[in-house]
Motif scaffolding. Structure first.
Motif, PDB file in Angstrom:
ATOM      1  N   ALA A   1       0.840  -1.200   0.000  1.00 16.05           N
ATOM      2  CA  ALA A   1       0.000   0.000   0.000  1.00 16.05           C
ATOM      3  C   ALA A   1       0.873   1.247   0.000  1.00 16.05           C
ATOM      4  O   ALA A   1       1.916   1.270   0.653  1.00 16.05           O
ATOM      5  CB  ALA A   1      -0.905   0.007   1.225  1.00 16.05           C
ATOM      6  N   PRO A   2       0.458   2.283  -0.714  1.00 12.93           N
ATOM      7  CA  PRO A   2       1.189   3.549  -0.643  1.00 12.93           C
ATOM      8  C   PRO A   2       1.033   4.161   0.746  1.00 12.93           C
ATOM      9  O   PRO A   2       0.009   3.995   1.402  1.00 12.93           O
ATOM     10  CB  PRO A   2       0.507   4.411  -1.712  1.00 12.93           C
ATOM     11  CG  PRO A   2      -0.845   3.810  -1.889  1.00 12.93           C
ATOM     12  CD  PRO A   2      -0.699   2.346  -1.616  1.00 12.93           C
ATOM     13  N   GLY A   3       2.064   4.822   1.212  1.00 12.45           N
ATOM     14  CA  GLY A   3       1.994   5.442   2.536  1.00 12.45           C
ATOM     15  C   GLY A   3       2.392   4.467   3.629  1.00 12.45           C
ATOM     16  O   GLY A   3       2.764   3.316   3.387  1.00 12.45           O
ATOM     17  N   GLY A   4       2.314   4.937   4.861  1.00 13.98           N
ATOM     18  CA  GLY A   4       2.690   4.119   6.007  1.00 13.98           C
ATOM     19  C   GLY A   4       1.569   3.200   6.459  1.00 13.98           C
ATOM     20  O   GLY A   4       0.524   3.082   5.810  1.00 13.98           O
ATOM     21  N   LEU A   5       1.793   2.566   7.597  1.00 15.66           N
ATOM     22  CA  LEU A   5       0.783   1.676   8.155  1.00 15.66           C
ATOM     23  C   LEU A   5      -0.383   2.487   8.702  1.00 15.66           C
ATOM     24  O   LEU A   5      -0.173   3.463   9.433  1.00 15.66           O
ATOM     25  CB  LEU A   5       1.378   0.833   9.281  1.00 15.66           C
ATOM     26  CG  LEU A   5       2.438  -0.188   8.898  1.00 15.66           C
ATOM     27  CD1 LEU A   5       3.009  -0.845  10.153  1.00 15.66           C
ATOM     28  CD2 LEU A   5       1.876  -1.235   7.967  1.00 15.66           C
ATOM     29  N   PRO A   6      -1.617   2.089   8.395  1.00 15.42           N
ATOM     30  CA  PRO A   6      -2.765   2.805   8.964  1.00 15.42           C
ATOM     31  C   PRO A   6      -2.852   2.568  10.469  1.00 15.42           C
ATOM     32  O   PRO A   6      -2.587   1.465  10.949  1.00 15.42           O
ATOM     33  CB  PRO A   6      -3.964   2.199   8.229  1.00 15.42           C
ATOM     34  CG  PRO A   6      -3.493   0.861   7.762  1.00 15.42           C
ATOM     35  CD  PRO A   6      -2.025   0.995   7.502  1.00 15.42           C
ATOM     36  N   ARG A   7      -3.195   3.570  11.214  1.00 12.92           N
ATOM     37  CA  ARG A   7      -3.296   3.468  12.672  1.00 12.92           C
ATOM     38  C   ARG A   7      -4.704   3.135  13.132  1.00 12.92           C
ATOM     39  O   ARG A   7      -4.909   2.749  14.282  1.00 12.92           O
ATOM     40  CB  ARG A   7      -2.829   4.768  13.314  1.00 12.92           C
ATOM     41  CG  ARG A   7      -1.370   5.107  13.011  1.00 12.92           C
ATOM     42  CD  ARG A   7      -0.948   6.389  13.708  1.00 12.92           C
ATOM     43  NE  ARG A   7      -1.020   6.258  15.155  1.00 12.92           N
ATOM     44  CZ  ARG A   7      -0.038   5.761  15.906  1.00 12.92           C
ATOM     45  NH1 ARG A   7       1.073   5.328  15.336  1.00 12.92           N
ATOM     46  NH2 ARG A   7      -0.172   5.687  17.210  1.00 12.92           N
TER      47      ARG A   7
ATOM     48  N   ASP B   1      -3.539  -3.530   4.974  1.00 16.24           N
ATOM     49  CA  ASP B   1      -2.421  -2.746   4.467  1.00 16.24           C
ATOM     50  C   ASP B   1      -1.169  -2.969   5.301  1.00 16.24           C
ATOM     51  O   ASP B   1      -1.217  -2.956   6.539  1.00 16.24           O
ATOM     52  CB  ASP B   1      -2.781  -1.260   4.461  1.00 16.24           C
ATOM     53  CG  ASP B   1      -3.660  -0.884   3.283  1.00 16.24           C
ATOM     54  OD1 ASP B   1      -3.919  -1.758   2.440  1.00 16.24           O
ATOM     55  OD2 ASP B   1      -4.084   0.286   3.212  1.00 16.24           O
ATOM     56  N   ALA B   2      -0.009  -3.141   4.611  1.00 18.29           N
ATOM     57  CA  ALA B   2       1.217  -3.503   5.321  1.00 18.29           C
ATOM     58  C   ALA B   2       2.443  -2.804   4.757  1.00 18.29           C
ATOM     59  O   ALA B   2       3.509  -3.403   4.617  1.00 18.29           O
ATOM     60  CB  ALA B   2       1.404  -5.016   5.294  1.00 18.29           C
ATOM     61  N   GLY B   3       2.305  -1.529   4.402  1.00 20.25           N
ATOM     62  CA  GLY B   3       3.439  -0.774   3.920  1.00 20.25           C
ATOM     63  C   GLY B   3       3.699  -0.975   2.443  1.00 20.25           C
ATOM     64  O   GLY B   3       3.041  -1.777   1.777  1.00 20.25           O
TER      65      GLY B   3
ATOM     66  N   ALA C   1       5.598  -5.349   6.368  1.00 18.04           N
ATOM     67  CA  ALA C   1       5.794  -4.765   7.687  1.00 18.04           C
ATOM     68  C   ALA C   1       5.443  -5.720   8.820  1.00 18.04           C
ATOM     69  O   ALA C   1       6.129  -5.766   9.848  1.00 18.04           O
ATOM     70  CB  ALA C   1       4.974  -3.477   7.809  1.00 18.04           C
ATOM     71  N   LEU C   2       4.398  -6.500   8.648  1.00 17.40           N
ATOM     72  CA  LEU C   2       3.987  -7.452   9.686  1.00 17.40           C
ATOM     73  C   LEU C   2       4.561  -8.833   9.441  1.00 17.40           C
ATOM     74  O   LEU C   2       4.917  -9.546  10.389  1.00 17.40           O
ATOM     75  CB  LEU C   2       2.459  -7.523   9.777  1.00 17.40           C
ATOM     76  CG  LEU C   2       1.725  -6.391  10.490  1.00 17.40           C
ATOM     77  CD1 LEU C   2       2.122  -6.322  11.945  1.00 17.40           C
ATOM     78  CD2 LEU C   2       1.864  -5.047   9.819  1.00 17.40           C
ATOM     79  N   ILE C   3       4.662  -9.237   8.184  1.00 18.15           N
ATOM     80  CA  ILE C   3       5.211 -10.557   7.855  1.00 18.15           C
ATOM     81  C   ILE C   3       6.608 -10.718   8.432  1.00 18.15           C
ATOM     82  O   ILE C   3       6.934 -11.745   9.046  1.00 18.15           O
ATOM     83  CB  ILE C   3       5.237 -10.777   6.338  1.00 18.15           C
ATOM     84  CG1 ILE C   3       3.821 -10.922   5.795  1.00 18.15           C
ATOM     85  CG2 ILE C   3       6.068 -12.021   5.974  1.00 18.15           C
ATOM     86  CD1 ILE C   3       3.760 -10.947   4.277  1.00 18.15           C
TER      87      ILE C   3
END
Length: 224
Positions: free
Chosen positions: A117-123, A131-133, A138-140
């Motif tokens: 996903a574009p952008g950072g991790l959603p909060r 979404d994972a960066g 990011a999570l894997i």
């Protein structure tokens, strides 16, 4: 193989808005989990449980199940679905393995966010469940790095994700952590709504090329 095939015969499951509903990736992971032949009383950890449907299934198969999610709404949903199916599942609020410090498990199942996903991790919001960066890892990567410490000597990790975030990268990361890893199941399916919505961006990054299908895989890892 179709998404409907992978999502057939679920336990009873209520999913409110904002919680990840069981989909084809959940079904593929469930199929791999059922092949593990969970021993009665085996300790099972479901990382990123979402609706709790995999945790419920693991409990039905005889496991002593702990389920974790960073979303309070998902925690409440998983608890409700365990009750709905008459299963005992310990559900904890927390960030992946940090919610179970010092514990080891016979089986760990994980369906983390993995969509590039574009952008950072959603909060906040529903996109936090997928979404994972920019590379989808990011999570894997965190699951791979934590796996050796949370698996018992004969334990196994089952991790599902898309080819879009790098199957070989996951195998190499697990092996670098001292685990033996291999793909044990796979399915190719049409892009869902989220991937279709960012097809142009994926193609700009060379992730989708001329295809509108993704390969889902389940990777199994164990101590070497």
């Amino acid at each position: 193989m179709t998404a409907d095939t992978l999502t057939a015969s679920w336990p009873r499951c209520w999913v409110p808005r904002g919680v990840y509903a069981p989909q084809a990736d959940t079904g593929l992971l469930r199929r791999a989990m059922c092949r593990e032949r969970i021993a009665s009383g085996a300790d099972v950890l479901d990382l990123g449980t979402g609706s709790g449907v995999l945790a419920v299934e693991a409990a039905r198969l005889g496991g002593r199940v702990t389920a974790v999610d960073i979303s309070l709404r998902a925690v409440a949903t998983a608890r409700f679905n365990a009750l709905l199916n008459g299963q005992s599942v310990r559900v904890r609020h927390g960030d992946l393995a940090s919610a179970v410090p010092g514990r080891r498990f016979d089986l760990v199942v994980a369906n983390p966010p993995y969509v590039p996903a574009p952008g950072g991790l959603p909060r906040r919001g529903p996109a936090r469940a997928w979404d994972a960066g920019s590379d989808g890892r990011a999570l894997i990567d965190r699951v791979c790095d934590a796996a050796p410490a949370i698996l018992r000597s004969a334990g196994a990790l089952l991790l599902v994700h898309s080819h879009l975030c790098g199957i070989e990268d996951t195998l190499e990361r697990l092996e670098a952590a001292g685990l033996r890893a291999a793909v044990v199941d796979r399915a190719r399916l049409p892009f869902g709504r989220v991937l279709r919505s960012r097809l142009g961006w994926l193609r700009e990054r060379g992730l989708a090329a001329d295809t509108t299908t993704e390969e889902l895989v389940v990777i199994r890892a164990e101590h070497a």
